[in-house]
Write an enzyme that holds these catalytic residues in place. Structure first.
Site, PDB file in Angstrom:
ATOM      1  N   ASN A 207       5.991   3.163   8.494  1.00 32.69           N
ATOM      2  CA  ASN A 207       5.520   1.970   9.200  1.00 32.69           C
ATOM      3  C   ASN A 207       6.730   1.202   9.722  1.00 32.69           C
ATOM      4  O   ASN A 207       7.456   0.596   8.944  1.00 32.69           O
ATOM      5  CB  ASN A 207       4.691   1.125   8.224  1.00 32.69           C
ATOM      6  CG  ASN A 207       4.182  -0.171   8.841  1.00 32.69           C
ATOM      7  OD1 ASN A 207       4.713  -0.653   9.843  1.00 32.69           O
ATOM      8  ND2 ASN A 207       3.167  -0.747   8.230  1.00 32.69           N
TER       9      ASN A 207
ATOM     10  N   HIS B  38      -1.096   0.614  15.850  1.00 31.15           N
ATOM     11  CA  HIS B  38       0.064   0.398  14.983  1.00 31.15           C
ATOM     12  C   HIS B  38      -0.009   1.384  13.819  1.00 31.15           C
ATOM     13  O   HIS B  38      -1.072   1.590  13.224  1.00 31.15           O
ATOM     14  CB  HIS B  38       0.063  -1.049  14.497  1.00 31.15           C
ATOM     15  CG  HIS B  38       0.986  -1.266  13.340  1.00 31.15           C
ATOM     16  ND1 HIS B  38       2.291  -0.841  13.351  1.00 31.15           N
ATOM     17  CD2 HIS B  38       0.785  -1.849  12.124  1.00 31.15           C
ATOM     18  CE1 HIS B  38       2.848  -1.144  12.190  1.00 31.15           C
ATOM     19  NE2 HIS B  38       1.970  -1.751  11.435  1.00 31.15           N
TER      20      HIS B  38
ATOM     21  N   CYS C  90       3.801  -6.790  13.353  1.00 31.58           N
ATOM     22  CA  CYS C  90       3.454  -5.434  13.815  1.00 31.58           C
ATOM     23  C   CYS C  90       2.662  -5.439  15.117  1.00 31.58           C
ATOM     24  O   CYS C  90       2.429  -4.384  15.714  1.00 31.58           O
ATOM     25  CB  CYS C  90       2.695  -4.694  12.730  1.00 31.58           C
ATOM     26  SG  CYS C  90       3.541  -4.717  11.148  1.00 31.58           S
TER      27      CYS C  90
HETATM   28  O1  UT7 Z   1       1.953  -3.092   8.911  1.00 30.03           O
HETATM   29  C1  UT7 Z   1       1.410  -4.314   8.537  1.00 30.03           C
HETATM   30  C2  UT7 Z   1      -0.023  -4.205   8.149  1.00 30.03           C
HETATM   31  N1  UT7 Z   1      -0.109  -3.578   6.839  1.00 30.03           N
HETATM   32  C3  UT7 Z   1      -1.120  -2.789   6.530  1.00 30.03           C
HETATM   33  O2  UT7 Z   1      -1.965  -2.550   7.355  1.00 30.03           O
HETATM   34  C4  UT7 Z   1      -1.211  -2.254   5.108  1.00 30.03           C
HETATM   35  C5  UT7 Z   1      -2.643  -2.269   4.618  1.00 30.03           C
HETATM   36  N2  UT7 Z   1      -2.787  -1.804   3.235  1.00 30.03           N
HETATM   37  C6  UT7 Z   1      -2.574  -0.515   2.873  1.00 30.03           C
HETATM   38  O3  UT7 Z   1      -2.162   0.310   3.679  1.00 30.03           O
HETATM   39  C7  UT7 Z   1      -2.897  -0.122   1.459  1.00 30.03           C
HETATM   40  O4  UT7 Z   1      -3.602  -1.162   0.824  1.00 30.03           O
HETATM   41  C8  UT7 Z   1      -1.645   0.264   0.598  1.00 30.03           C
HETATM   42  C9  UT7 Z   1      -1.075   1.552   1.102  1.00 30.03           C
HETATM   43  C10 UT7 Z   1      -0.625  -0.869   0.656  1.00 30.03           C
HETATM   44  C11 UT7 Z   1      -2.069   0.476  -0.867  1.00 30.03           C
HETATM   45  O5  UT7 Z   1      -3.091   1.459  -0.939  1.00 30.03           O
HETATM   46  P1  UT7 Z   1      -4.434   1.181  -1.741  1.00 30.03           P
HETATM   47  O6  UT7 Z   1      -5.247   2.401  -1.630  1.00 30.03           O
HETATM   48  O7  UT7 Z   1      -5.028  -0.104  -1.233  1.00 30.03           O
HETATM   49  O8  UT7 Z   1      -3.921   1.035  -3.225  1.00 30.03           O
HETATM   50  P2  UT7 Z   1      -4.097  -0.191  -4.229  1.00 30.03           P
HETATM   51  O9  UT7 Z   1      -3.176  -1.291  -3.896  1.00 30.03           O
HETATM   52  O10 UT7 Z   1      -5.554  -0.495  -4.360  1.00 30.03           O
HETATM   53  O11 UT7 Z   1      -3.648   0.464  -5.585  1.00 30.03           O
HETATM   54  C12 UT7 Z   1      -4.401   1.496  -6.223  1.00 30.03           C
HETATM   55  C13 UT7 Z   1      -3.640   1.967  -7.465  1.00 30.03           C
HETATM   56  C14 UT7 Z   1      -3.150   0.826  -8.362  1.00 30.03           C
HETATM   57  O12 UT7 Z   1      -3.206   1.301  -9.687  1.00 30.03           O
HETATM   58  P3  UT7 Z   1      -4.403   0.904 -10.651  1.00 30.03           P
HETATM   59  O13 UT7 Z   1      -4.390  -0.596 -10.729  1.00 30.03           O
HETATM   60  O14 UT7 Z   1      -5.653   1.432  -9.992  1.00 30.03           O
HETATM   61  O15 UT7 Z   1      -4.064   1.581 -11.919  1.00 30.03           O
HETATM   62  C15 UT7 Z   1      -1.718   0.654  -7.947  1.00 30.03           C
HETATM   63  O16 UT7 Z   1      -0.925   0.105  -8.973  1.00 30.03           O
HETATM   64  O17 UT7 Z   1      -2.467   2.665  -7.040  1.00 30.03           O
HETATM   65  C16 UT7 Z   1      -1.320   2.081  -7.654  1.00 30.03           C
HETATM   66  N3  UT7 Z   1      -0.185   2.194  -6.732  1.00 30.03           N
HETATM   67  C17 UT7 Z   1       0.580   3.292  -6.662  1.00 30.03           C
HETATM   68  N4  UT7 Z   1       0.563   4.456  -7.344  1.00 30.03           N
HETATM   69  C18 UT7 Z   1       1.461   5.371  -7.024  1.00 30.03           C
HETATM   70  C19 UT7 Z   1       0.239   1.299  -5.817  1.00 30.03           C
HETATM   71  N5  UT7 Z   1       1.298   1.789  -5.149  1.00 30.03           N
HETATM   72  C20 UT7 Z   1       1.516   3.025  -5.664  1.00 30.03           C
HETATM   73  C21 UT7 Z   1       2.465   4.028  -5.380  1.00 30.03           C
HETATM   74  N6  UT7 Z   1       2.397   5.176  -6.075  1.00 30.03           N
HETATM   75  N7  UT7 Z   1       3.409   3.871  -4.435  1.00 30.03           N
END
Ligand code: UT7
Length: 328
Positions: A284, A254, A119
């Site tokens: 993205n 980005h 990216c």
């Molecule tokens: O482009 C390359 C560089 N990439 C990035 O910069 C990405 C950086 N990371 C992020 O943008 C975020 O970490 C994500 C968007 C990937 C995830 O968001 P988050 O707020 O960090 O969520 P999380 O992984 O901490 O998950 C929180 C909860 C989990 O459930 P529990 O364990 O709390 O019950 C996940 O299972 O949200 C759940 N979850 C979802 N729920 C509904 C994860 N994905 C989803 C989803 N829909 N799509």
């Protein structure tokens, strides 16, 4: 290729962008994976994304975006002597995408190579273009970011399939005007010094294991890194360009996650600057996201010629790169 005399600086002459026709909404994804519109909007900021047709390639999208940038620059294909394609999702590993794209645009025998900094790819490629122009190994460079991430996404994995998308963006970069010719805007170096780096210790945070695997991302680790390690890089790029953050017209990071964009923007100390939020309707698109966002903001009349833009790309590797540019 003929070696030219180097230029005092490089500037972007035009941008161009391309998005595939198919719009995929959050509701559409919710029908096949356990997610919902509210979660995606609030945690990532995406409302919809564009996904390429099955037979649409990264080269097709690159040609479409670069064709627009070329037309906007007023140059002809014969003027381009280097083509750099930033991509981490090439259709094939051999041959490179750049030579194929050059051929399709009617650019005859340019230097042509692909660059993979994920990216951060567009900012790396723009730095390479600027350096080549200043060193004299190229005069006009076509820089393209193009990605078909949809073919590397597991469409049953809700942690990645809601984020990644397809598209392309391009810039034509050329030398600044010789002293005594052109106006002040044409003489001022338009591409500032790059601040770039990487940290291979985080290689296991975003990767595709092998040709039979999909994108894996440890979202929270990448999120933490992006929101804590990158604003000093952005501020250094401003300092190296001699631009106070208070002078910035637009911040174009980005387009990874709206919360990351807003967190870095808050730490910049540039409340007057517009912030690119193309992720909302583009998703993205990795190396395409910065030139795509810029071309769309320019198209919508949100930016003006001469505006100072701070760019920062970051992603797998991890790799990052930032520079201040003056808009064409
Ligand atoms: O482009 C390359 C560089 N990439 C990035 O910069 C990405 C950086 N990371 C992020 O943008 C975020 O970490 C994500 C968007 C990937 C995830 O968001 P988050 O707020 O960090 O969520 P999380 O992984 O901490 O998950 C929180 C909860 C989990 O459930 P529990 O364990 O709390 O019950 C996940 O299972 O949200 C759940 N979850 C979802 N729920 C509904 C994860 N994905 C989803 C989803 N829909 N799509």
């Amino acid at each position: 290729m003929r070696i030219h005399q180097g230029s005092a600086g490089a500037r972007v002459l035009a941008f161009g962008g391309y998005q595939p026709a198919r719009i995929v909404t959050n509701d559409e994804l919710s029908a096949t994976v356990d997610t919902n519109d509210e979660w995606i909007r609030s945690r990532v900021g995406i409302e919809s994304r564009r996904i390429a047709a099955p037979d649409e390639t990264v080269a097709d999208m690159a040609v479409a975006a670069a064709g627009k940038a070329l037309a906007g620059s007023g140059l002809s294909p014969a003027d381009i002597d280097l083509v750099i394609v930033a991509t981490c999702t090439p259709e094939v590993m051999i041959p490179n995408t750049a030579a194929v794209v050059a051929r399709r645009l009617g650019i005859n025998a340019p230097g042509a190579y692909d660059l993979n900094a994920a990216c951060a790819g567009f900012c790396y490629a723009l730095a390479n273009a600027s350096d080549a122009i200043r060193a004299g190994s190229a005069r006009h460079v076509l820089v393209i970011g193009t990605e078909k991430l949809s073919q590397w996404v597991d469409w049953t994995d809700r942690s990645t399939c809601i984020i990644f998308a397809d598209g392309a963006g391009a810039a034509v970069v050329g030398p600044v005007a010789e002293p005594g010719t052109g106006d002040a805007a044409e003489q001022a170096p338009g591409v500032g010094p790059v601040v770039w780096g990487s940290d291979g210790a985080m290689a296991d945070k975003i990767y595709i294991k092998d040709r039979d695997s999909f994108i894996f991302q440890e979202g929270q680790s990448v999120f933490r890194w992006a929101t804590t390690a990158l604003h000093p890089v952005a501020l250094q790029a401003c300092a190296d360009a001699g631009v106070d953050p208070a002078e910035l017209d637009v911040f174009v990071p980005h387009q990874a996650n709206l919360r990351i964009i807003e967190a870095i923007a808050r730490k910049l100390g540039a409340p007057q600057a517009k912030i690119a939020t193309d992720i909302v309707n583009a998703g993205n698109t990795s190396s395409a996201s910065i030139p795509l966002a810029l071309s769309r903001m320019i198209e919508h009349g949100e930016l003006s010629s001469g505006d100072k833009a701070l760019l920062i790309g970051f992603g797998a590797g991890v790799c990052y790169a930032a520079q201040v540019i003056t808009l064409p």
